[in-house]
Design an enzyme around this catalytic site. Structure first.
Site, mmCIF file in Angstrom:
data_model
loop_
_atom_site.group_PDB
_atom_site.id
_atom_site.type_symbol
_atom_site.label_atom_id
_atom_site.label_comp_id
_atom_site.label_asym_id
_atom_site.label_seq_id
_atom_site.Cartn_x
_atom_site.Cartn_y
_atom_site.Cartn_z
ATOM 1 C CD GLU A 184 -80.215 -61.035 -64.216
ATOM 2 O OE1 GLU A 184 -79.746 -60.015 -63.373
ATOM 3 O OE2 GLU A 184 -80.123 -62.049 -63.748
ATOM 4 C CG HIS B 93 -79.218 -57.267 -61.738
ATOM 5 N ND1 HIS B 93 -78.717 -58.247 -62.195
ATOM 6 C CD2 HIS B 93 -78.530 -56.388 -60.893
ATOM 7 C CE1 HIS B 93 -77.519 -58.181 -61.428
ATOM 8 N NE2 HIS B 93 -77.105 -57.049 -60.781
ATOM 9 C CB SER C 55 -75.300 -58.320 -58.560
ATOM 10 O OG SER C 55 -74.792 -57.667 -59.689
#
Length: 547
Positions: free
Chosen positions: A364, A460, A246
């Site tokens: 995600e 995610h 991320s």
């Protein structure tokens, strides 16, 4: 050279304190003999206490079951007070031995208030160390300090550019160091407006010229510390893998385009953070102007930012991030430290010879879904926002055909993922391949979270702890059997990649470098396979809609 006999109480211990501490291993005289017999930079372990010399002074870590941990080591000087908005400086040296058994400070940051269900799923509120502007510290885990030259894996944490820390339990380096016989480093650095407030075009003093990129200069300073010091911890300064998920993937992407990081990064891995472009100076200036207005300061009073309490700055940042349009305090292409966009229009030549792993998860966007109870009407609206109102029905029909049992919320998340994150990951891999230098390897993680497969799916961050060889997390089913195998697969790939630049081996199907003609991709789901062009129908759909 052995530790000095005395030291300031705040950062070290006196000789008497040192002898008292080591009384766990025997009489005080034994410690003197122990130090006398030590190498110049490392002392052997006694009773779980371990001493290592850095360029700034000695640090005392703790050894547990075959891995030594050194926490909260300064890699830079103070960044508060007169040093606010200035580039990082070298850490001040200390006398004696500095305790490295506790996490150091994390950067001041807003406490997450939205999506608490996801925040709890990833334990994001667990960031030990306490917030403070003086946060340039790092953590080291090593199988053994000393003369060995193990691969070094440096993790930059997620949380965008505004939250998080290397202290988070998901980045615990012990399991990976133990599993792979590698040295693991996690890093804290300045975040949000304290690290990325572009003031250079608002008449700020010259020493604030880098205020819009300081958080990334901190990252480079951490890598320089690694180059100068990691050998004493048993690491190879000539073999450093930088990785992150991320926001950590974004930071890794940016580092690959920074001339000052050249030679400090030898391999790189970007998980769910492929970053092609950054803010320009104009947008950075607009955000800084909005901050000044929120604080009631004119540009003539810009230097008063130095005296604003940090709590007030963080509150102003949180307010601007929640405003319309939101202000994002992220690195700026300043033309100096960051001379160009990271991966647009091409991959950066400065890191041509750095091999990469690039990845994303299938779902995600379930982490950011506003409404897990989304209706069919809401799904059409969400699709229209991404594909245009005229294309919404077609897009929904394509996804419904492929996933007839999925909820509207999950379909919306897949539409969002495919049109955004997957486009960026493929583009980053393609542009890296087009340089003709070191390869890029692409993986797609599709295994759904046992915490709630229908809702979260392969969300995610599900692969973060697995890379650290840790399957014991709520998001991965608290040591579910498949999670343990995936931890072996991913951590094993990371270790092999760190050693050689090639992640293949140990039971993985052969994973070829990414190439536009084959699009070979490792797919980690209920089984582990390699596929050519997975999700091809959706790739073609979004390429057509993009024109």
């Amino acid at each position: 050279m052995t530790p000095a006999a005395d030291a300031p109480r705040s950062s070290a211990i006196s000789r008497r304190g040192l002898l008292t501490t080591t009384s766990l291993v025997g009489a005080a005289g034994l410690l003197d003999a122990h130090l006398a017999a030590a190498t110049p930079s490392v002392t052997p372990t006694r009773g779980g206490v371990e001493l290592v010399e850095t360029a700034s002074g000695w640090v005392r870590g703790r050894r547990t079951a075959g891995v030594s941990a050194f926490l909260g080591i300064p890699y830079g000087g103070p960044t508060g007070g007169a040093n606010r908005f200035r580039p990082p400086t070298a850490p001040a040296p200390w006398r004696g031995v500095r305790d490295a058994n506790r996490f150091g400070h994390i950067a001041p940051q807003p406490i997450p208030g939205a999506r608490l269900d996801y925040t709890r799923l990833i334990s994001w509120l667990d960031q030990p160390g306490g917030q403070d502007e003086d946060c340039l510290v790092l953590n080291v885990w090593t199988p053994r300090p000393g003369a060995a030259r193990r691969p070094v894996l440096v993790s930059f944490h997620g949380g965008g550019f505004s939250t998080g820390s290397g202290n988070h339990q998901g980045f615990d380096g012990d399991p990976l160091a133990r599993f792979g016989d590698v040295v693991v480093v996690t890093v804290n650095h300045r975040l949000g407006l304290l690290g990325f407030l572009h003031l250079a075009d608002l008449g700020a003093p010259a020493e604030w010229a880098s205020a819009g990129v300081n958080g990334m200069l901190d990252a480079v300073a951490a890598l320089r510390w690694v180059r100068e010091n990691i050998a004493n911890f048993g690491g190879d300064p000539g073999n450093v893998t930088v990785f992150g998920q991320s926001g950590g993937g974004s930071k890794t992407s940016v580092l690959l385009a920074m001339p000052s990081a050249a030679g400090l990064v030898h391999r790189a891995a970007v998980q769910s953070g492929s970053t092609l472009t950054l803010a320009n100076r104009e947008s950075g200036t607009r955000n800084a102007s909005r901050l000044l207005a929120r604080l009631g300061l004119s540009t003539r009073r810009i230097t008063e930012l130095r005296d604003v309490p940090v709590e007030m700055l963080v509150a102003a940042q949180a307010g601007l991030e929640a405003s319309t349009p939101p202000a994002q305090f992220t690195p700026v292409v300043d033309g100096v430290a960051i001379p160009r966009d990271p991966f647009s229009p091409t991959a950066p030549e400065v890191s041509r010879d750095v091999p990469m792993i690039i990845s994303l998860t299938r779902d995600e966007a379930t982490a950011f879904a506003a409404d897990p109870e989304l209706t069919e009407a809401g799904l059409l609206t969400a699709a229209g926002a991404l594909a245009g109102a005229d294309n919404a029905a077609r897009v929904v029909a394509e996804y419904r055909d492929a996933y007839p049992q999925a909820s509207p919320a999950l379909l919306a998340a897949r539409i969002s993922t495919d049109s955004g994150v997957f486009v960026a990951a493929r583009a980053q891999a393609e542009r890296k391949a087009a340089l003709g230098g070191a390869p890029a390897y692409l993986y797609l993680f599709t295994w759904p979270s046992p915490a709630d497969p229908a809702r979260w799916a392969a969300t995610h961050g599900i692969d973060v702890a697995l890379v650290f060889h840790n399957a014991d997390a709520p998001i991965t089913g608290d040591n579910a059997p498949r999670a343990r195998q995936l931890a072996d697969d991913l951590a094993g790939a990371w270790v092999r990649f760190a050693r050689t630049g090639d992640p293949n081996g140990a039971g993985l199907p052969h994973w070829s470098p990414y190439a536009p003609d084959t699009r070979r991709t490792l797919v980690l789901g209920d089984t582990t396979t390699v596929e050519s062009d997975p999700l091809r129908r959706f790739r073609l759909l979004w390429e057509e809609l993009a024109g």
